[in-house]
Design an enzyme around this catalytic site. Structure first.
Site, PDB file in Angstrom:
ATOM      1  N   LYS A 275      29.768  34.708  40.642  1.00 41.82           N
ATOM      2  CA  LYS A 275      28.316  34.555  39.463  1.00 41.82           C
ATOM      3  C   LYS A 275      27.707  35.329  40.131  1.00 41.82           C
ATOM      4  O   LYS A 275      26.474  35.868  41.034  1.00 41.82           O
ATOM      5  CB  LYS A 275      27.922  33.083  39.677  1.00 41.82           C
ATOM      6  CG  LYS A 275      26.954  32.677  38.212  1.00 41.82           C
ATOM      7  CD  LYS A 275      25.920  32.025  38.841  1.00 41.82           C
ATOM      8  CE  LYS A 275      25.424  31.323  36.994  1.00 41.82           C
ATOM      9  NZ  LYS A 275      24.981  32.398  36.784  1.00 41.82           N
ATOM     10  N   GLU A 326      30.156  40.750  32.469  1.00 44.48           N
ATOM     11  CA  GLU A 326      28.408  40.598  33.230  1.00 44.48           C
ATOM     12  C   GLU A 326      28.596  42.531  33.738  1.00 44.48           C
ATOM     13  O   GLU A 326      29.332  42.809  34.447  1.00 44.48           O
ATOM     14  CB  GLU A 326      28.691  39.162  34.187  1.00 44.48           C
ATOM     15  CG  GLU A 326      27.488  39.417  34.809  1.00 44.48           C
ATOM     16  CD  GLU A 326      26.353  38.613  34.369  1.00 44.48           C
ATOM     17  OE1 GLU A 326      26.800  37.577  33.146  1.00 44.48           O
ATOM     18  OE2 GLU A 326      25.438  37.523  34.419  1.00 44.48           O
TER      19      GLU A 326
HETATM   20  P1  ATP Z   1      22.103  30.966  34.508  1.00 43.46           P
HETATM   21  O1  ATP Z   1      20.328  30.270  34.996  1.00 43.46           O
HETATM   22  O2  ATP Z   1      22.363  29.807  36.080  1.00 43.46           O
HETATM   23  O3  ATP Z   1      22.132  32.640  34.281  1.00 43.46           O
HETATM   24  P2  ATP Z   1      22.245  30.221  31.985  1.00 43.46           P
HETATM   25  O4  ATP Z   1      21.332  29.648  30.850  1.00 43.46           O
HETATM   26  O5  ATP Z   1      21.481  31.669  31.552  1.00 43.46           O
HETATM   27  O6  ATP Z   1      22.224  29.476  33.625  1.00 43.46           O
HETATM   28  P3  ATP Z   1      25.360  29.169  32.092  1.00 43.46           P
HETATM   29  O7  ATP Z   1      26.160  29.273  30.831  1.00 43.46           O
HETATM   30  O8  ATP Z   1      24.605  28.776  32.401  1.00 43.46           O
HETATM   31  O9  ATP Z   1      23.816  30.905  32.366  1.00 43.46           O
HETATM   32  O10 ATP Z   1      25.656  30.339  33.303  1.00 43.46           O
HETATM   33  C1  ATP Z   1      26.393  31.589  33.244  1.00 43.46           C
HETATM   34  C2  ATP Z   1      26.091  32.366  33.062  1.00 43.46           C
HETATM   35  O11 ATP Z   1      26.319  33.571  34.256  1.00 43.46           O
HETATM   36  C3  ATP Z   1      26.783  33.907  32.162  1.00 43.46           C
HETATM   37  O12 ATP Z   1      26.233  33.919  30.951  1.00 43.46           O
HETATM   38  C4  ATP Z   1      27.552  35.154  32.656  1.00 43.46           C
HETATM   39  O13 ATP Z   1      25.586  35.825  32.142  1.00 43.46           O
HETATM   40  C5  ATP Z   1      26.565  34.770  34.184  1.00 43.46           C
HETATM   41  N1  ATP Z   1      27.983  34.719  35.363  1.00 43.46           N
HETATM   42  C6  ATP Z   1      27.639  35.591  36.104  1.00 43.46           C
HETATM   43  N2  ATP Z   1      29.397  36.465  36.656  1.00 43.46           N
HETATM   44  C7  ATP Z   1      29.521  35.479  36.042  1.00 43.46           C
HETATM   45  C8  ATP Z   1      31.254  34.787  35.769  1.00 43.46           C
HETATM   46  N3  ATP Z   1      32.458  35.465  37.073  1.00 43.46           N
HETATM   47  N4  ATP Z   1      31.717  34.387  34.937  1.00 43.46           N
HETATM   48  C9  ATP Z   1      31.238  33.659  33.590  1.00 43.46           C
HETATM   49  N5  ATP Z   1      30.462  34.197  34.235  1.00 43.46           N
HETATM   50  C10 ATP Z   1      29.516  35.314  34.635  1.00 43.46           C
END
Ligand code: ATP
Length: 588
Positions: A275, A326
């Site tokens: 991530k 990303e």
């Molecule tokens: P957070 O605060 O945890 O980033 P969020 O609400 O911004 O959460 P989420 O959809 O919950 O977003 O978390 C997924 C986010 O993580 C994606 O929007 C993306 O930007 C990021 N991300 C980082 N690495 C990856 C990956 N390998 N695959 C998908 N998403 C990823």
């Protein structure tokens, strides 16, 4: 016949009289039935308080000062007087209403304003550039205000200042379209108390609802969806496909607390990926070679990332595609990944773009593809989409690579991968379901996130206080809010810890002051109220119940973790979530 603006104003007023979501939905749906195809775009956008779709980079760009000037030009009342009135009322929309009311009988003439006229004038505001812009903008606004009735002027001002809130979210808009155009097919109504939907057949209702939602997820424009539903029904909705150049809602991740929970959600084996702590970029290339980049909020950031445009152009096979990725910042000195905060300033930057892309380089990590060579891939399995990516991305470290990935069903292997991820500067890892489609806009269990950090909150700054002594030039203590069920911002505390006193040490008080100053809507002594726009991630020791803040909750020892430039106010944490965390901490 062209719709009059007053019709929309009546709708705004009617909506403001109820807090109940289903009632609001009903009111909008009845209204939509009467709207002609020609007026649909204007109605839909203005209902959301905007004149451009959310993904359009254009901004109205009128600050309170310019509005004061325009109000003065329209009414002949001095700016000073208007400003005093503003200080009293705290809302320029209300001030406009009062001024126009008093002036009306005397001097202003009143031709009927059409919806189109209001819409066009406001759009023009965004398109003006260069010399004489201020005068032209003042004229365009004053022209509307001289023809407006008092209530109309209130809403015109609020729309121009981007302060319109009718308390209707995307879910309710989707429902309203379904009710308006598929009311007969679904037999939808709601209970007298306004709390529950009644339908004859849930499956039928869901079918129509899903069709509306899916059309919205790929167009991000309720106007297009409503037009298709009105003119061509279900078939019309189903024929709306992805369009290269128009952003698609990103699929979101479900949070899991343990690796085991991750496996349970996405199945075994699954794909695991780092991530990455950057920000999401959706890259589009059309068959003429044009490239467009969008953030997770669907903002067009193509201009801000010329480097990424080049990587996508040079290192990808294919005439047309839409990628999900990303972009992660790295240090020029050490080559190591940097936290999101370090590169976040690139997102909003409008000048010195070349220099800033050199100083704050990013590496694009591609992790998904949803469209390729004229075809949507959202219904293909994740495994296949990833397989395609492996064929078409020419990887070049520090430019564009595939997100590091592994397929496994072994918990130990996931634990090791997690450690490696965190040690190399990532937030944790993602576990992804191998046979899952891509569901735009949904937070379903097709991808999950497993993070190393304690849960933080994303909160909106709604107020601030001028500091004392050496901090007297800075807004230094921030009132932070989450979102309640009705979409209101309710405060959960004040925070000042976490910002730096020197600009080069990270997010500083100076920078925050610069961002907040143009958003000030009311000043009283040292206290200011600001437009809810800036979202910050906030850590804390504990959540408590407290009567001191409007949410009824308070954060103990809050501290600012980072500025969430990639999030809009409407994406802040909800009060329900804050309460859930509060309950959770009682158990542990
Ligand atoms: P957070 O605060 O945890 O980033 P969020 O609400 O911004 O959460 P989420 O959809 O919950 O977003 O978390 C997924 C986010 O993580 C994606 O929007 C993306 O930007 C990021 N991300 C980082 N690495 C990856 C990956 N390998 N695959 C998908 N998403 C990823």
């Amino acid at each position: 016949m062209a719709m009059e603006y007053s019709k929309l104003v009546e709708l705004y007023e009617e909506l403001s009289r109820t807090k109940k979501r289903l009632e609001k939905t009903h009111i909008i749906s009845e209204f939509l039935k009467e709207v002609s195809i020609d007026d649909m775009e204007h109605v839909m956008l203005l209902l959301e308080g905007r004149v451009f779709p959310s993904y359009d980079a254009r901004e109205i760009g009128v600050a309170s000062r310019l509005m004061l000037k325009s109000l003065s030009a329209a009414t002949g009342i001095s700016q000073n007087k208007i400003e005093n009135e503003w200080k009293k009322q705290g809302d320029l929309g209300l001030v406009a209403e009062v001024l126009v009311k008093t002036k009306k009988q005397a001097t202003l003439h009143s031709a009927k304003l059409t919806l189109k006229k209001v819409f066009d004038n406001i759009r023009k505001l965004a398109e003006l550039e260069g010399q004489g812009t201020v005068e032209r903008k003042t004229q365009l606004i004053a022209e509307l205000l001289t023809s407006a009735k008092p209530l109309e002027s209130k809403y015109i001002v609020k729309t121009i200042l981007e302060e319109m809130r009718i308390g209707v979210g995307e879910g309710a808009m989707r429902d309203a379209i379904t009710w308006a155009f598929f009311g007969k097919e679904t037999g939808v109504s709601y209970t007298k108390d306004g709390n529950e939907i009644i339908v004859e057949d849930r499956d039928v209702y869901n079918k129509y609802l899903d069709a509306v939602q899916s059309a919205y997820d790929v167009t991000n424009e309720f106007a297009q969806v409503a037009k298709a539903a009105k003119s061509k029904g279900l078939k019309g909705l189903e024929s709306i496909g992805m369009q290269v150049g128009i952003p698609v809602q990103a699929m979101l991740a479900l949070k899991v607390d343990t690796i085991e929970e991750g496996f349970e959600t996405v199945g075994r084996p699954c794909a695991i990926e780092y991530k990455l702590d950057g920000f999401r970029i959706q890259a589009h290339k059309d068959d003429r070679g044009n490239i467009k980049l969008f953030t997770r909020r669907l903002e067009d950031v193509t201009k801000q990332f010329p480097d990424v445009v080049q990587f996508v152009k040079k290192n990808m096979k294919g005439k047309s595609f839409i990628l999900d990725s990303e972009a992660v910042g790295y240090s020029k000195k050490t080559g190591k990944y940097l936290p999101f905060q370090n590169i976040s300033q690139r997102i909003k930057r409008k000048y010195d773009i070349g220099k800033i892309s050199e100083d704050f380089p990013v590496e694009v990590n591609v992790f998904d593809i949803i469209y390729y060579e004229g075809k949507s891939l959202i219904n293909e399995e994740f495994r296949k989409r990833r397989g395609l990516l492996e064929k078409i991305v020419k990887q070049e470290p520090k430019k564009i690579v595939l997100a590091k990935s592994k397929i496994t069903s072994d918990k130990k292997e996931v634990e090791k991968f997690f450690k490696d991820a965190v040690n190399s500067g990532n937030e944790g890892l993602m576990l992804k379901k191998l046979d899952a489609p891509y569901k735009p806009g949904a937070r379903v269990g097709y991808m999950t996130k497993f993070k190393a950090m304690m849960e933080t909150l994303d909160l909106v700054i709604v107020g601030a206080e001028w500091g004392e002594g050496k901090r007297s030039k800075w807004l230094s203590s921030y009132a932070i809010a989450c979102i309640d069920d009705d979409g209101n911002f309710v405060e959960v505390g004040r925070v000042s810890t976490g910002l730096k006193e020197k600009e080069d040490e990270g997010l500083s008080f100076m920078e925050m002051t610069r961002m907040l100053k143009p958003l000030v809507i009311l000043e009283k002594g040292k206290e200011v109220k600001v437009k809810p726009k800036i979202v910050i991630e906030v850590g804390y020791e504990e959540i408590q119940k407290s009567p001191s803040y409007s949410s009824g909750m308070a954060l103990r020892f809050p501290r600012i973790v980072k500025f969430r430039e990639d999030k809009g106010a409407e994406e802040a944490s909800t009060l329900d979530y804050v309460k859930k965390l509060y309950e959770g901490q009682k158990k542990s």
